[in-house]
Scaffold this motif. Structure first.
Motif, short mmCIF file in Angstrom:
data_model
loop_
_atom_site.label_atom_id
_atom_site.label_comp_id
_atom_site.label_asym_id
_atom_site.label_seq_id
_atom_site.Cartn_x
_atom_site.Cartn_y
_atom_site.Cartn_z
N VAL A 72 51.88 54.52 34.65
CA VAL A 72 52.81 54.43 35.78
C VAL A 72 53.42 55.81 35.97
CG1 VAL A 72 54.89 53.33 36.70
CG2 VAL A 72 53.30 52.01 35.27
N ARG A 73 53.30 56.36 37.20
CA ARG A 73 53.86 57.66 37.52
C ARG A 73 54.81 57.54 38.70
NH1 ARG A 73 50.42 60.79 39.75
NH2 ARG A 73 48.57 59.44 39.91
N TYR A 74 55.89 58.30 38.65
CA TYR A 74 56.84 58.26 39.76
C TYR A 74 57.73 59.51 39.72
CZ TYR A 74 59.53 56.15 35.92
OH TYR A 74 60.11 55.88 34.70
N ASP A 125 57.28 58.00 45.28
CA ASP A 125 55.85 58.19 45.04
C ASP A 125 55.33 57.45 43.80
OD1 ASP A 125 55.93 60.04 47.17
OD2 ASP A 125 56.53 61.63 45.78
N PRO A 126 55.63 56.14 43.67
CA PRO A 126 55.13 55.42 42.48
C PRO A 126 53.61 55.23 42.55
CG PRO A 126 56.17 53.89 44.00
CD PRO A 126 56.43 55.26 44.55
N VAL A 127 52.96 55.43 41.43
CA VAL A 127 51.51 55.25 41.31
C VAL A 127 51.25 54.46 40.04
CG1 VAL A 127 49.28 56.39 41.01
CG2 VAL A 127 51.01 57.40 42.53
N ASP A 163 52.75 45.77 46.93
CA ASP A 163 53.16 47.18 46.85
C ASP A 163 54.66 47.36 47.05
OD1 ASP A 163 50.60 47.94 46.33
OD2 ASP A 163 50.10 48.46 48.39
N ASP A 185 59.34 64.58 37.72
CA ASP A 185 58.27 63.60 37.63
C ASP A 185 58.24 62.96 36.25
OD1 ASP A 185 57.23 64.05 40.26
OD2 ASP A 185 56.42 65.96 39.52
N GLU A 192 48.10 53.13 37.63
CA GLU A 192 46.68 53.31 37.34
C GLU A 192 46.21 52.28 36.32
OE1 GLU A 192 45.81 57.35 36.21
OE2 GLU A 192 47.38 58.15 37.52
N ARG A 226 55.95 60.24 33.74
CA ARG A 226 54.65 59.59 33.49
C ARG A 226 54.79 58.69 32.26
NH1 ARG A 226 49.54 60.91 30.75
NH2 ARG A 226 47.76 60.28 32.06
N ARG A 270 57.32 48.51 44.09
CA ARG A 270 58.20 49.68 44.17
C ARG A 270 59.64 49.27 43.88
NH1 ARG A 270 58.04 54.64 47.44
NH2 ARG A 270 60.15 55.48 47.52
#
Length: 645
Positions: free
Chosen positions: A514-516, A499-501, A477, A455, A503, A457, A481
């Protein structure tokens, strides 16, 4: 293909029927030219501007240009785009071409396509005419001329005769009314003396070199040779901008009536600040409205390029350009008892020249808001004015920049503060690197087969967050991605992103996160019983080594920034570190880079920091920067050697 060729022949025949190439273009076409390198797309055989100033201050300008197209990239020289409006009238437009075989073609204004320069009802008066010159092909000569008549907002003109193509002959002629004088100022060039030609002054230059486009060079406007000339009728001349106070009075006269109050403005200002408990909360609430709820529409021509629309109209339509955003914000600030001032600026650093007072240097408007010292605490975008005290500088056009900060293009730039009492050039601050930070952490696992996954971040602030935020906002979206996947594979080929997020995308006051999840099937390499693992998994810091052999310009950075990478890689059991990349501590005048690699238990830990200071590296300092980049690249490629215990 055959049908296209027939259509082209038909079009050329139609143009040829109206042929009438002028002598000035024929003369330019007949003159010999030197040999140029193969990457030169064209050469300007003639770049001529003739200016006639009338006693009323009106200016008539004739522009003539002739080019020899040298390469296929030079085909774009065959397009002429001329802006005009009710104040800057286009009175003639025509163009010609002469092929290498001597064929002649002509197009006139009636052949041009006309379009509105900008969308929106407020901007319907601004037009563009685009004319395509026939046979703009390598080896051919093309030329055009157009005439414009318009008001002079400061009794001045700017002649920028240097561009990205060489110029064989550049010429500027000036005809003034009886008794008028002129004052010329030269930039990035040796001053040339004019000569008299009848009642006109003429400046002639030959063999002006092209500005070679280089990676991350300063803006063309900041380094191109040009001459600014002021026309002075003597005595009291309301139109003349001899001083910065003159420029300020002119702009204040244009803008002050547009900030007039209205019941709707009063109501909206009260509504937006109803819950604000402090002065800075009131300012922030109104600034947020101008920044986010007034849609941006650009305009850069005629008096509309300087005079804002009425604040009430902007509030009603909810769109406007930079000065319109400032105007509606200033009007609402006034309604809650806070005065403010326009700041005119150029979005390209290095264009404004304090020694030649002129409105022509500016292409953007922002706002200065006086604040008490306690209210301004913690805000980076402030300056201290000798008479007005602490001023918060805010750009309502930049929707990706947090309140209290400045976008990078404004930092360490020079703006023009406009007040009812006069005006002055001010220097805007730059923000510390710590405010513009990328903190990337990765917790990864190395599989026995050499693959890696885990992961990531990324936490971004300031000018690091702004471009990423602007890009991600524009994407849905799926496209978002895909963008993140492409970004990842640039640093880690054959990888996948999961699983990209994202915030805080819309809240510029918060960190962008950005998390992935990443996975790469082959990462570590086996060599003679050893496992080679590169600790720097993602996040390349060096764009490439600068080729200095022919470079002529300074190197422009993205400004003060701090990048921190902190990676942990858990390796398979039974491995120990035989060799680790050495620690690095590298410093040049602008950049400092540190890194360290450790191995504890079964975890390979890599940490590095890159700090950049300043916005520009002088040409003389680029060899040191090159050496720093070389060392950084070496560290990025270095591998840890793991062996079985």
């Amino acid at each position: 293909m055959r049908r296209a060729a027939v259509l082209l022949a038909f079009s050329l025949a139609a143009w040829n029927a109206a042929a009438g190439v002028p002598d000035w273009l024929k003369s330019a076409a007949a003159a010999p030219i030197p040999s140029y390198p193969g990457d030169v797309r064209g050469v300007a055989l003639l770049d001529e501007i003739s200016v006639t100033v009338l006693p009323s201050g009106e200016i008539r300008k004739l522009t003539r240009r002739a080019y020899r197209v040298l390469g296929t990239a030079g085909r774009d020289l065959g397009y002429v785009a001329v802006h005009f409006d009710s104040d800057t009238r286009l009175t003639a437009l025509r163009a010609w071409s002469i092929t290498a075989k001597g064929e002649e073609y002509q197009v006139k204004e009636r052949d041009a396509s006309e379009t509105s320069a900008f969308d929106g009802e407020l901007y319907a008066d601004n037009k563009i005419k685009v004319l395509r010159i026939p046979a703009a092909e390598p080896g051919n000569t093309i030329g055009y001329e157009y005439e414009q008549t318009g008001r002079s907002y400061g009794l001045e003109d700017v002649w920028q005769y240097q561009s990205d193509v060489p110029v064989r002959r550049a010429r500027y002629t000036l005809t003034l009314p009886e008794g008028w004088t002129q004052q010329a100022r030269w930039f990035h060039a040796t001053a040339a003396e004019p000569r008299m030609e009848g009642k006109s002054l003429a400046w002639d230059l030959t063999d002006v070199p092209a500005i070679e486009v280089e990676p991350q060079m300063p803006a063309m406007e900041a380094i191109a040779a040009r001459m600014a000339v002021r026309f002075d009728p003597g005595g009291v001349a309301p139109l003349a901008h001899r001083t910065w106070d003159d420029v300020a009075r002119w702009y204040e006269g244009l803008s002050a009536p547009r900030r007039a109050s209205s019941p709707a403005l009063q109501s909206k200002a009260r509504e937006l600040t109803a819950s604000a408990k402090t002065l800075i909360e009131k300012v922030a609430a109104l600034a947020h409205f101008a920044q986010n709820d007034v849609r941006y529409v650009a305009i850069e021509i005629g008096i509309g390029g300087f005079q804002p629309h009425a604040a009430q109209d902007i509030l009603t339509s909810r769109y406007g350009d930079c000065k319109d955003k400032v105007t509606v914000l200033a009007a609402m600030l006034h309604e809650v008892g806070i005065e403010s001032y326009y700041v005119l600026i150029n979005t390209e650093r290095g264009v404004v020249d304090a020694g030649f007072p002129s409105h022509a240097w500016f292409n953007h408007a922002i706002i200065a808001i006086p604040l008490p010292e306690d209210a301004a605490k913690g805000l980076q975008a402030t300056i201290v004015h000798p008479k007005l005290g602490r001023l918060l500088i805010f750009d309502p056009t930049s929707t990706s920049t947090a309140f209290g900060s400045l976008p990078p293009y404004l930092q360490q730039n020079h703006g023009f503060l406009v007040t009812p009492a006069g005006g002055a050039i001010i220097e805007l601050p730059s923000h510390p690197a710590l405010m513009n930070k990328l903190a990337r952490t990765a917790r990864l696992t190395l599989r026995p087969d050499g693959g890696i996954e885990g992961d990531v971040r990324e936490v971004m602030t300031g000018s690091v967050a702004a471009p990423m935020r602007a890009t991600l906002r524009e994407l849905g979206d799926g496209a978002r991605r895909q963008y993140l996947e492409t970004r990842l594979t640039q640093h880690l080929p054959q990888s996948t992103l999961g699983d990209p997020v994202v915030e805080n995308l819309e809240d510029v006051s918060k960190e962008l996160i950005v998390r992935y999840h990443i996975s790469a099937p082959t990462y570590a390499r086996n060599a003679a019983g050893m496992l080679l693992v590169r600790p720097r998994v993602i996040g390349q810091k060096v764009e490439g080594i600068r080729d200095l052999a022919k470079r002529k310009n300074a190197y422009v950075t993205s400004g003060p920034e701090l990048h921190v990478d902190d990676f942990e890689i858990v390796v398979p059991a039974g491995l120990s570190a035989d060799e680790l990349p050495p620690p690095r501590d590298i410093t040049s005048g602008t950049v400092r880079y540190t890194s360290s690699t450790t191995f504890e238990g079964s975890t390979l830990h890599y940490r590095r920091e890159l700090t950049t200071q300043g916005f520009e590296v002088a040409l003389a300092d680029l060899p040191a920067l090159n050496r720093t980049y070389t060392d950084i690249l070496s560290d990025e490629r270095a591998a840890a050697v793991l062996v079985k215990k």
